[in-house]
Design a protein around this motif. Sequence first.
Motif, mmCIF file in Angstrom:
data_model
loop_
_atom_site.group_PDB
_atom_site.id
_atom_site.type_symbol
_atom_site.label_atom_id
_atom_site.label_comp_id
_atom_site.label_asym_id
_atom_site.label_seq_id
_atom_site.Cartn_x
_atom_site.Cartn_y
_atom_site.Cartn_z
ATOM 1 N N THR A 67 0.845 -1.185 0.000
ATOM 2 C CA THR A 67 0.000 0.000 0.000
ATOM 3 C C THR A 67 0.885 1.241 0.000
ATOM 4 O O THR A 67 2.050 1.193 0.412
ATOM 5 N N ASP A 68 0.345 2.336 -0.456
ATOM 6 C CA ASP A 68 1.055 3.613 -0.503
ATOM 7 C C ASP A 68 0.345 4.539 0.487
ATOM 8 O O ASP A 68 -0.744 5.036 0.213
ATOM 9 N N ASP A 69 0.965 4.744 1.644
ATOM 10 C CA ASP A 69 0.305 5.433 2.746
ATOM 11 C C ASP A 69 0.962 6.771 3.041
ATOM 12 O O ASP A 69 2.181 6.929 2.921
ATOM 13 N N GLY B 290 2.465 2.414 12.117
ATOM 14 C CA GLY B 290 1.369 3.329 12.402
ATOM 15 C C GLY B 290 1.782 4.378 13.413
ATOM 16 O O GLY B 290 2.881 4.936 13.337
ATOM 17 N N ARG C 216 2.381 -3.580 9.946
ATOM 18 C CA ARG C 216 2.260 -2.283 9.287
ATOM 19 C C ARG C 216 2.546 -1.173 10.293
ATOM 20 O O ARG C 216 2.013 -1.171 11.393
ATOM 21 N N LYS D 229 5.386 9.775 1.869
ATOM 22 C CA LYS D 229 4.681 8.721 1.156
ATOM 23 C C LYS D 229 5.415 7.410 1.401
ATOM 24 O O LYS D 229 6.582 7.271 1.033
#
Length: 264
Positions: free
Chosen positions: A15-17, A36, A34, A25
Amino acid sequence: MSGTAADEKANGDVTDDGFLDGRLKILQPAKGYRAGLDAVLLGAAVPARAGERVLEAGAGVGVASLCLASRVNGLEVAGLELQPELVRLANENISRNGLGERVSIVEGDIGLPVRDLAATGLEPNSWHHVFANPPFHDPASNPASPDAGKAQSHLTLGSDLDDWVRFCCVMARAKGTVTFIHRADALADLLGAMSGHLGGIEVFPLWPAAGKSASRVIVRGQRDSKAPLTLRPGLALHGPDGRFTGRAEALLRKGEALLLDHPG
């Protein structure tokens, strides 16, 4: 973006968060561990200044290191990460955020002999600040995730908390700081591991909201310090309306520094 990363993104493997309100990015695995809030808060808590050298143990895809480098200009940031696929994504993230001149992440194990670490360019006793988000769970009491990457990120597996603290202390220079973010219910274990290695320890609780038990703690110590332990005021992340508090917003979206001696 490299062809490999672009293909993975198209296939839904990564994913691109956006972090820091979209200023960073970050590519990261769609499944498994992941990054956070913990990574952003950890990067915010490192008391680094321009001209210093900083090392992250267990850098993952580079979120904490990149947040720190984007906050402090003129800072050299290095990271060590065990999983090669995360190292690859971390270096993609470094490049796509324009921080290749100041941030580098290499593949390696915190359990490597000192001479092998030095051979990778990570010289012991030479870093102004060292920081880490150690694996959270003891495999003796927590079943491993079926996802290998997530299991490796969340379980201690081959290295326990003592190993993480020992590595960070070996890498920090005299009077250098070592900063961790960890589970609040594991605070006793973390303090036990830090005992005899670090002084001037500061414990900063992170509460989900006012009146709720802390879920995380930021703990920082200094090499060669004899100062006593201090329990800091801490920070409530959410207000009564469920939104981030103003201070949490400043850290998570504006990329401000988290000063442990200031009330949250």
